[in-house]
Every structure is written in structure tokens, then in C-alpha cells.
Design a protein around this motif. Structure first.
Motif, PDB file in Angstrom:
ATOM      1  N   UNK A 247      52.642  -2.116  79.687  1.00 30.70           N
ATOM      2  CA  UNK A 247      52.169  -2.743  78.454  1.00 30.70           C
ATOM      3  C   UNK A 247      51.752  -4.200  78.650  1.00 30.70           C
ATOM      4  N   UNK A 248      52.593  -4.989  79.299  1.00 32.33           N
ATOM      5  CA  UNK A 248      52.270  -6.405  79.478  1.00 32.33           C
ATOM      6  C   UNK A 248      51.020  -6.587  80.326  1.00 32.33           C
ATOM      7  N   UNK A 249      50.857  -5.745  81.334  1.00 32.83           N
ATOM      8  CA  UNK A 249      49.661  -5.771  82.177  1.00 32.83           C
ATOM      9  C   UNK A 249      48.423  -5.473  81.345  1.00 32.83           C
ATOM     10  N   UNK A 250      48.517  -4.515  80.461  1.00 29.15           N
ATOM     11  CA  UNK A 250      47.384  -4.168  79.607  1.00 29.15           C
ATOM     12  C   UNK A 250      47.016  -5.326  78.673  1.00 29.15           C
ATOM     13  N   UNK A 251      48.055  -6.045  78.189  1.00 26.66           N
ATOM     14  CA  UNK A 251      47.795  -7.210  77.342  1.00 26.66           C
ATOM     15  C   UNK A 251      47.051  -8.285  78.130  1.00 26.66           C
ATOM     16  N   UNK A 252      47.492  -8.501  79.367  1.00 25.54           N
ATOM     17  CA  UNK A 252      46.816  -9.500  80.196  1.00 25.54           C
ATOM     18  C   UNK A 252      45.350  -9.125  80.399  1.00 25.54           C
TER      19      UNK A 252
ATOM     20  N   UNK B 242      56.371 -11.221  85.914  1.00 23.72           N
ATOM     21  CA  UNK B 242      55.524 -11.987  84.990  1.00 23.72           C
ATOM     22  C   UNK B 242      54.046 -11.934  85.384  1.00 23.72           C
ATOM     23  N   UNK B 243      53.169 -12.168  84.404  1.00 26.83           N
ATOM     24  CA  UNK B 243      51.729 -12.142  84.624  1.00 26.83           C
ATOM     25  C   UNK B 243      51.192 -13.568  84.482  1.00 26.83           C
ATOM     26  N   UNK B 244      51.068 -14.227  85.624  1.00 25.01           N
ATOM     27  CA  UNK B 244      50.636 -15.626  85.655  1.00 25.01           C
ATOM     28  C   UNK B 244      49.171 -15.674  86.078  1.00 25.01           C
ATOM     29  N   UNK B 245      48.343 -16.218  85.206  1.00 21.63           N
ATOM     30  CA  UNK B 245      46.912 -16.340  85.472  1.00 21.63           C
ATOM     31  C   UNK B 245      46.634 -17.755  85.974  1.00 21.63           C
ATOM     32  N   UNK B 246      45.805 -17.864  87.017  1.00 25.41           N
ATOM     33  CA  UNK B 246      45.506 -19.162  87.627  1.00 25.41           C
ATOM     34  C   UNK B 246      44.037 -19.531  87.367  1.00 25.41           C
ATOM     35  N   UNK B 247      43.802 -20.809  87.114  1.00 22.48           N
ATOM     36  CA  UNK B 247      42.442 -21.345  87.058  1.00 22.48           C
ATOM     37  C   UNK B 247      42.211 -22.120  88.350  1.00 22.48           C
ATOM     38  N   UNK B 248      41.286 -21.647  89.179  1.00 28.22           N
ATOM     39  CA  UNK B 248      41.018 -22.255  90.485  1.00 28.22           C
ATOM     40  C   UNK B 248      39.640 -22.917  90.435  1.00 28.22           C
ATOM     41  N   UNK B 249      39.582 -24.193  90.818  1.00 27.36           N
ATOM     42  CA  UNK B 249      38.305 -24.896  90.726  1.00 27.36           C
ATOM     43  C   UNK B 249      37.438 -24.653  91.956  1.00 27.36           C
ATOM     44  N   UNK B 250      36.267 -25.239  91.987  1.00 24.70           N
ATOM     45  CA  UNK B 250      35.294 -24.969  93.042  1.00 24.70           C
ATOM     46  C   UNK B 250      35.717 -25.530  94.396  1.00 24.70           C
ATOM     47  N   UNK B 251      36.764 -26.359  94.404  1.00 24.88           N
ATOM     48  CA  UNK B 251      37.273 -26.904  95.661  1.00 24.88           C
ATOM     49  C   UNK B 251      38.542 -26.194  96.130  1.00 24.88           C
ATOM     50  N   UNK B 252      38.949 -25.170  95.397  1.00 24.74           N
ATOM     51  CA  UNK B 252      40.123 -24.409  95.802  1.00 24.74           C
ATOM     52  C   UNK B 252      41.444 -24.963  95.307  1.00 24.74           C
TER      53      UNK B 252
ATOM     54  N   UNK C 201      49.737 -12.754  79.108  1.00 20.41           N
ATOM     55  CA  UNK C 201      50.002 -11.900  77.946  1.00 20.41           C
ATOM     56  C   UNK C 201      49.967 -12.688  76.637  1.00 20.41           C
ATOM     57  N   UNK C 202      49.809 -14.003  76.723  1.00 22.52           N
ATOM     58  CA  UNK C 202      49.856 -14.858  75.537  1.00 22.52           C
ATOM     59  C   UNK C 202      48.451 -15.225  75.082  1.00 22.52           C
ATOM     60  N   UNK C 203      48.099 -14.868  73.861  1.00 28.20           N
ATOM     61  CA  UNK C 203      46.791 -15.229  73.316  1.00 28.20           C
ATOM     62  C   UNK C 203      46.633 -16.744  73.248  1.00 28.20           C
ATOM     63  N   UNK C 204      47.706 -17.428  72.891  1.00 27.85           N
ATOM     64  CA  UNK C 204      47.653 -18.893  72.793  1.00 27.85           C
ATOM     65  C   UNK C 204      47.367 -19.511  74.161  1.00 27.85           C
ATOM     66  N   UNK C 205      48.068 -19.038  75.190  1.00 27.02           N
ATOM     67  CA  UNK C 205      47.845 -19.566  76.534  1.00 27.02           C
ATOM     68  C   UNK C 205      46.428 -19.272  77.023  1.00 27.02           C
ATOM     69  N   UNK C 206      45.937 -18.083  76.713  1.00 24.54           N
ATOM     70  CA  UNK C 206      44.596 -17.720  77.168  1.00 24.54           C
ATOM     71  C   UNK C 206      43.518 -18.458  76.384  1.00 24.54           C
TER      72      UNK C 206
ATOM     73  N   UNK D 164      43.306 -21.524  78.301  1.00 25.51           N
ATOM     74  CA  UNK D 164      42.494 -21.283  79.499  1.00 25.51           C
ATOM     75  C   UNK D 164      41.005 -21.416  79.176  1.00 25.51           C
ATOM     76  N   UNK D 165      40.569 -20.799  78.098  1.00 31.30           N
ATOM     77  CA  UNK D 165      39.155 -20.860  77.713  1.00 31.30           C
ATOM     78  C   UNK D 165      38.732 -22.307  77.473  1.00 31.30           C
ATOM     79  N   UNK D 166      39.583 -23.075  76.783  1.00 33.84           N
ATOM     80  CA  UNK D 166      39.288 -24.484  76.542  1.00 33.84           C
ATOM     81  C   UNK D 166      39.183 -25.255  77.850  1.00 33.84           C
ATOM     82  N   UNK D 167      40.102 -24.999  78.774  1.00 30.61           N
ATOM     83  CA  UNK D 167      40.130 -25.767  80.015  1.00 30.61           C
ATOM     84  C   UNK D 167      39.010 -25.347  80.967  1.00 30.61           C
ATOM     85  N   UNK D 168      38.547 -24.119  80.866  1.00 32.54           N
ATOM     86  CA  UNK D 168      37.334 -23.737  81.601  1.00 32.54           C
ATOM     87  C   UNK D 168      36.156 -24.556  81.085  1.00 32.54           C
ATOM     88  N   UNK D 169      36.040 -24.672  79.762  1.00 35.07           N
ATOM     89  CA  UNK D 169      34.971 -25.484  79.173  1.00 35.07           C
ATOM     90  C   UNK D 169      35.044 -26.928  79.665  1.00 35.07           C
ATOM     91  N   UNK D 170      36.268 -27.459  79.770  1.00 33.84           N
ATOM     92  CA  UNK D 170      36.442 -28.830  80.243  1.00 33.84           C
ATOM     93  C   UNK D 170      35.935 -28.977  81.674  1.00 33.84           C
TER      94      UNK D 170
END
Length: 217
Positions: A95-100, A176-186, A195-200, A203-209
Motif C-alpha cells: 500500500x505505501x509503495x502504491x501511494x508513493x 520507508x519510502x524516501x524520495x531524493x531530489x538530485x541536482x545536475x551535479x549529483x 507517501x506524504x502528499x504534503x512532502x511531495x 518536492x514540486x516546489x523545490x524542483x521549481x526552485x
């Protein structure tokens, strides 16, 4: 005109001027993304003076196999065009994987037209490319945008535990399902509960940044 009226009129004219001056002097909004995985403290020469600064870990080279096209995909390829979102999941995908993965669908749709954003979902259990291809189909992964990847167990373990410093997986545990944001320099610039809508949303905001920083260096 009465003195009180003159004073009131003066204040009404002065407030917008003061507001403008305040915003001009102090209104610059800077949203700085942190770096994760500190490695050591080093000394740097800045304007003739030595300053101590933290050196952060850059992900080392790794190579996985993409399910749909059945080809090798390296970390260098993932970050070549920009940043990428890295996640892990088991083949039984509870279930948690599906949410992610449902949250990652949102990320893909948000940046569908942006070639500088990619997603990489790595299988943590050994399985066939056919199963991974089915995952890609079920979640509507866009070819060249969202990669469903696999590798032998030592490669995945090294990526998770040595490069990203995630805790070892526990057999039978859902996460746990930990998602990482990796930049162009690694560098890892964000970590989120997949699994958290708030956290994701963060993530969307910080990708925009990051995209804004790349476009306006």
C-alpha cells in the motif's frame, strides 16, 4: 481644510511610499535549497581569508538497467539534462509503495513538458524486466521521462546505503519510502516522504526552485 484632515491625507500619501521603500530594500525573497549528506569540513580561500566550509557528498557513478527499452542507464545520463527524482520500491509494491508511485505520477504530470526533469524508480528486489515494464505501463510512465530501473542486489544496496546513506531494508517491511531530489551535479538537494502528499508538494516546489536557479544563474 482642517489640520486633522491634512495630517490624515499626508499619512495616506506617505504609507505607499514607505511600503515601496521597504519592499525595495528588504523584499527580495530567496528560497535556498539545502545540500544533504555532509562529507567533511574543509578550508577555502575567500577574498584572501581562509574560511571553513562543509563539503557535501556527490553521488558516485552507478549503472542500472531500464526495463522498457532494456538498456543501461547511468547516473550521469539521468543528470545530464538537469535534475532527477530518485525513488525505490519492492516488486510486491504494498500500500505505501502504491501511494508513493501515485505521488510520482503527479510529479511527472507537473513537469511533463520539461526535459530538465526526470524520474528514476529503482527496484529493490530482483525481478524480471517484464514486471518492471508492467509497472511503467500501469503508472503511465513516459519513455525517456520516468525510468523504471533494476540491477543486481549489490549495486542497489551500494546506491541506497553507501551513496544515499539510507538504512538497510528490512525484509517484509513496508517502507520507508524516501524520495531524493538530485541536482545536475549529483548532489542530493531534497529528501521527502514519498507517501506524504504534503512532502511531495514540497518536492514540486523545490524542483521549481532549482529550475529557476538554473535558468537565472
Amino acid at each position: 481644510m482642517r489640520p486633522q484632515q491634512v495630517l490624515l491625507l499626508g499619512l495616506m500619501l506617505l504609507v505607499p511610499v514607505l511600503a515601496f521603500l521597504f519592499l525595495k530594500g528588504f523584499g527580495t525573497n530567496r528560497y535556498a535549497l539545502p545540500f544533504y549528506l555532509p562529507e567533511r569540513v574543509d578550508s577555502t580561500l575567500v577574498a584572501g581569508k581562509w574560511q571553513r566550509d562543509t563539503v557535501f557528498h556527490q553521488l558516485g557513478p552507478f549503472q542500472l538497467r531500464e526495463a522498457v527499452a532494456n538498456r543501461a542507464v547511468s547516473g550521469a545520463e539521468l543528470q545530464k539534462q538537469g535534475l532527477y527524482v530518485l525513488s525505490f520500491f519492492p516488486s510486491d509494491c504494498p500500500i505505501s509503495c502504491q501511494r508513493q508511485n501515485a505521488q510520482l505520477v503527479r510529479v511527472q504530470e507537473k513537469f511533463r513538458q520539461d526535459a530538465g526533469v526526470r524520474l528514476a524508480s529503482v527496484l529493490t528486489t530482483t525481478d524480471s524486466s517484464t514486471i518492471l515494464a508492467r509497472f511503467a505501463e500501469n503508472y503511465g510512465a513516459i519513455a525517456g521521462k520516468w525510468f523504471f530501473l533494476t540491477a543486481d542486489k549489490p549495486t542497489v544496496t551500494r546506491l541506497r546505503e553507501q551513496e544515499l546513506r539510507l538504512p538497510p531494508l528490512v525484509a517484509g517491511a513496508d517502507g520507508p519510502y524516501v524520495v531524493q531530489l538530485v541536482d545536475r551535479d549529483g548532489y542530493v538537494r531534497g529528501r521527502y516522504d514519498g507517501t506524504s502528499e504534503r512532502d511531495m508538494n514540497r518536492l514540486i516546489t523545490e524542483i521549481d526552485v532549482l529550475l529557476y536557479i538554473y535558468e537565472h544563474p
